[in-house]
Design a protein around this motif. Structure first.
Motif, PDB file in Angstrom:
ATOM      1  N   PHE A  18       0.846  -1.190   0.000  1.00 19.13           N
ATOM      2  CA  PHE A  18       0.000   0.000   0.000  1.00 19.13           C
ATOM      3  C   PHE A  18       0.882   1.242   0.000  1.00 19.13           C
ATOM      4  CE2 PHE A  18      -1.975  -3.379   2.516  1.00 19.13           C
ATOM      5  CZ  PHE A  18      -3.074  -3.646   1.735  1.00 19.13           C
ATOM      6  N   ILE A  19       0.499   2.221  -0.820  1.00 24.05           N
ATOM      7  CA  ILE A  19       1.237   3.480  -0.883  1.00 24.05           C
ATOM      8  C   ILE A  19       0.256   4.615  -0.641  1.00 24.05           C
ATOM      9  CG2 ILE A  19       2.778   4.954  -2.231  1.00 24.05           C
ATOM     10  CD1 ILE A  19       2.323   1.506  -3.474  1.00 24.05           C
ATOM     11  N   PRO A  20       0.055   5.046   0.612  1.00 21.01           N
ATOM     12  CA  PRO A  20      -0.798   6.213   0.858  1.00 21.01           C
ATOM     13  C   PRO A  20      -0.067   7.491   0.432  1.00 21.01           C
ATOM     14  CG  PRO A  20      -0.321   5.022   2.909  1.00 21.01           C
ATOM     15  CD  PRO A  20       0.489   4.408   1.827  1.00 21.01           C
ATOM     16  N   VAL A  21      -0.664   8.227  -0.500  1.00 23.80           N
ATOM     17  CA  VAL A  21      -0.090   9.482  -0.991  1.00 23.80           C
ATOM     18  C   VAL A  21      -0.913  10.620  -0.410  1.00 23.80           C
ATOM     19  CG1 VAL A  21       0.466  10.863  -3.026  1.00 23.80           C
ATOM     20  CG2 VAL A  21       0.626   8.367  -3.136  1.00 23.80           C
ATOM     21  N   THR A  22      -0.261  11.508   0.327  1.00 22.82           N
ATOM     22  CA  THR A  22      -0.932  12.686   0.875  1.00 22.82           C
ATOM     23  C   THR A  22      -0.348  13.930   0.211  1.00 22.82           C
ATOM     24  OG1 THR A  22       0.646  13.046   2.668  1.00 22.82           O
ATOM     25  CG2 THR A  22      -1.154  11.499   3.103  1.00 22.82           C
ATOM     26  N   ALA A  23      -0.826  15.078   0.602  1.00 14.79           N
ATOM     27  CA  ALA A  23      -0.306  16.325   0.035  1.00 14.79           C
ATOM     28  C   ALA A  23       1.131  16.586   0.482  1.00 14.79           C
ATOM     29  CB  ALA A  23      -1.196  17.491   0.439  1.00 14.79           C
ATOM     30  N   ALA A  24       1.547  15.991   1.595  1.00 12.89           N
ATOM     31  CA  ALA A  24       2.864  16.292   2.152  1.00 12.89           C
ATOM     32  C   ALA A  24       3.886  15.166   1.989  1.00 12.89           C
ATOM     33  CB  ALA A  24       2.738  16.629   3.633  1.00 12.89           C
ATOM     34  N   ASN A  25       3.420  13.892   1.867  1.00 14.09           N
ATOM     35  CA  ASN A  25       4.377  12.795   1.819  1.00 14.09           C
ATOM     36  C   ASN A  25       3.726  11.523   1.288  1.00 14.09           C
ATOM     37  OD1 ASN A  25       3.021  11.437   4.028  1.00 14.09           O
ATOM     38  ND2 ASN A  25       4.041  12.840   5.405  1.00 14.09           N
TER      39      ASN A  25
ATOM     40  N   ILE B 136       5.486   3.485   1.773  1.00 13.81           N
ATOM     41  CA  ILE B 136       5.090   2.153   1.304  1.00 13.81           C
ATOM     42  C   ILE B 136       4.947   1.233   2.504  1.00 13.81           C
ATOM     43  CG2 ILE B 136       5.765   0.165  -0.079  1.00 13.81           C
ATOM     44  CD1 ILE B 136       7.305   2.064  -1.887  1.00 13.81           C
ATOM     45  N   PHE B 137       3.808   0.518   2.542  1.00 15.43           N
ATOM     46  CA  PHE B 137       3.533  -0.439   3.610  1.00 15.43           C
ATOM     47  C   PHE B 137       3.320  -1.820   3.009  1.00 15.43           C
ATOM     48  CE2 PHE B 137       2.244   3.597   5.374  1.00 15.43           C
ATOM     49  CZ  PHE B 137       2.686   3.528   6.685  1.00 15.43           C
ATOM     50  N   GLU B 138       3.778  -2.835   3.732  1.00 11.55           N
ATOM     51  CA  GLU B 138       3.575  -4.222   3.330  1.00 11.55           C
ATOM     52  C   GLU B 138       2.398  -4.798   4.119  1.00 11.55           C
ATOM     53  OE1 GLU B 138       6.033  -8.413   3.601  1.00 11.55           O
ATOM     54  OE2 GLU B 138       7.111  -6.523   3.782  1.00 11.55           O
ATOM     55  N   ASP B 139       1.524  -5.516   3.444  1.00 11.34           N
ATOM     56  CA  ASP B 139       0.334  -6.111   4.076  1.00 11.34           C
ATOM     57  C   ASP B 139       0.767  -7.330   4.886  1.00 11.34           C
ATOM     58  OD1 ASP B 139      -2.241  -6.724   4.789  1.00 11.34           O
ATOM     59  OD2 ASP B 139      -2.825  -7.488   2.822  1.00 11.34           O
ATOM     60  N   THR B 140       1.225  -7.100   6.116  1.00 13.32           N
ATOM     61  CA  THR B 140       1.781  -8.189   6.921  1.00 13.32           C
ATOM     62  C   THR B 140       0.726  -9.148   7.436  1.00 13.32           C
ATOM     63  OG1 THR B 140       1.755  -6.698   8.810  1.00 13.32           O
ATOM     64  CG2 THR B 140       3.828  -6.944   7.636  1.00 13.32           C
TER      65      THR B 140
ATOM     66  N   TYR C 288      -5.412  -1.932   3.814  1.00 18.54           N
ATOM     67  CA  TYR C 288      -4.393  -1.152   4.506  1.00 18.54           C
ATOM     68  C   TYR C 288      -4.853  -0.872   5.926  1.00 18.54           C
ATOM     69  CZ  TYR C 288      -1.652   2.878   5.932  1.00 18.54           C
ATOM     70  OH  TYR C 288      -0.864   3.748   6.635  1.00 18.54           O
ATOM     71  N   ASP C 289      -4.095  -1.369   6.883  1.00 15.09           N
ATOM     72  CA  ASP C 289      -4.376  -1.161   8.303  1.00 15.09           C
ATOM     73  C   ASP C 289      -3.269  -0.292   8.885  1.00 15.09           C
ATOM     74  OD1 ASP C 289      -6.602  -2.953   8.277  1.00 15.09           O
ATOM     75  OD2 ASP C 289      -5.190  -4.628   8.344  1.00 15.09           O
ATOM     76  N   ALA C 290      -3.568   0.985   9.102  1.00 14.49           N
ATOM     77  CA  ALA C 290      -2.572   1.898   9.666  1.00 14.49           C
ATOM     78  C   ALA C 290      -2.177   1.407  11.047  1.00 14.49           C
ATOM     79  CB  ALA C 290      -3.137   3.304   9.731  1.00 14.49           C
ATOM     80  N   GLY C 291      -0.904   1.347  11.289  1.00 18.47           N
ATOM     81  CA  GLY C 291      -0.400   0.905  12.580  1.00 18.47           C
ATOM     82  C   GLY C 291      -0.182  -0.592  12.660  1.00 18.47           C
ATOM     83  N   VAL C 292      -0.739  -1.362  11.742  1.00 15.34           N
ATOM     84  CA  VAL C 292      -0.574  -2.812  11.751  1.00 15.34           C
ATOM     85  C   VAL C 292       0.391  -3.254  10.655  1.00 15.34           C
ATOM     86  CG1 VAL C 292      -1.762  -5.029  11.493  1.00 15.34           C
ATOM     87  CG2 VAL C 292      -2.890  -3.147  12.701  1.00 15.34           C
ATOM     88  N   ASP C 293       0.183  -2.751   9.447  1.00 12.24           N
ATOM     89  CA  ASP C 293       1.038  -3.130   8.322  1.00 12.24           C
ATOM     90  C   ASP C 293       2.421  -2.506   8.469  1.00 12.24           C
ATOM     91  OD1 ASP C 293      -0.952  -4.645   7.102  1.00 12.24           O
ATOM     92  OD2 ASP C 293      -1.791  -2.894   6.095  1.00 12.24           O
ATOM     93  N   ASN C 294       3.454  -3.268   8.079  1.00 13.54           N
ATOM     94  CA  ASN C 294       4.843  -2.833   8.236  1.00 13.54           C
ATOM     95  C   ASN C 294       5.227  -1.801   7.189  1.00 13.54           C
ATOM     96  OD1 ASN C 294       5.408  -4.457  10.403  1.00 13.54           O
ATOM     97  ND2 ASN C 294       6.346  -6.076   9.196  1.00 13.54           N
ATOM     98  N   PRO C 295       5.810  -0.683   7.620  1.00 13.86           N
ATOM     99  CA  PRO C 295       6.345   0.270   6.637  1.00 13.86           C
ATOM    100  C   PRO C 295       7.680  -0.233   6.088  1.00 13.86           C
ATOM    101  CG  PRO C 295       6.708   1.086   8.851  1.00 13.86           C
ATOM    102  CD  PRO C 295       5.914  -0.186   8.984  1.00 13.86           C
TER     103      PRO C 295
END
Length: 162
Positions: free
Chosen positions: A65-72, A75-79, A85-92
């Motif tokens: 998963f690649i969350p693209v925001t206005a500032a940054n 890449i996260f891996e679906d662990t 995409y689970d913020a805080g769970v999936d490994n960056p």
């Protein structure tokens, strides 16, 4: 009889003014080019990271998963392999998000599946991420995402031409 050795003060001042004008024009032009180079560098870096995420997704057989925001972006891996995409769970992949100096025109989460395809939250029509900020257009200022391709290009009108 006239003395022909040396320059008058007027001639010297005219030469200095001409040189100052030329330096000013060159500096203004260089500033615009540097801005274009920074945009191009950002586009190429993001493109390389998206291609890296695609390769990692296929190699490890996990969604990325690649969350693209206005500032940054990051890449996260679906662990936990739930496909969401689970913020805080999936490994960056990186310890910190990569900052974007120029705000993209499109923000969303890009999903690379296990076969390296961009998921349907972006496609079937695709998406174009544009970084152009005006007249200082670099060689590359946009990224086109489709199901099976990621291309960089240059905006011409409303199209990103690869």
């Amino acid at each position: 009889m006239m003395n022909n050795r040396g320059l008058t003060l007027t001639e010297l001042m005219v030469a200095i003014v001409i040189v100052a004008i030329l330096i000013g024009v060159a500096g203004y032009s260089l500033r615009g080019r540097m801005m274009g180079y920074r945009i191009e560098n950002q586009v190429k870096g993001m493109y390389a990271d998206l291609m890296n995420a695609r390769a990692r997704a296929m190699q490890q057989n996990r969604n990325h998963f690649i969350p693209v925001t206005a500032a940054n972006y990051r890449i996260f891996e679906d662990t936990n392999e739930n496909g969401v995409y689970d913020a805080g769970v999936d490994n960056p992949i990186w310890p910190a998000a990569k900052p974007l100096e120029y705000t993209p025109s499109w923000t969303n989460t890009i999903i690379m599946d296990t076969r390296g395809r961009v998921s349907n939250n972006v496609t079937p029509l695709g998406a174009t991420i544009i970084f152009n900020i005006g007249s200082n257009a670099p060689d590359y200022d946009c990224i086109v995402l489709s199901t099976t391709r990621i291309n960089i290009g240059k905006m011409e009108g409303v199209d990103c031409v690869a």
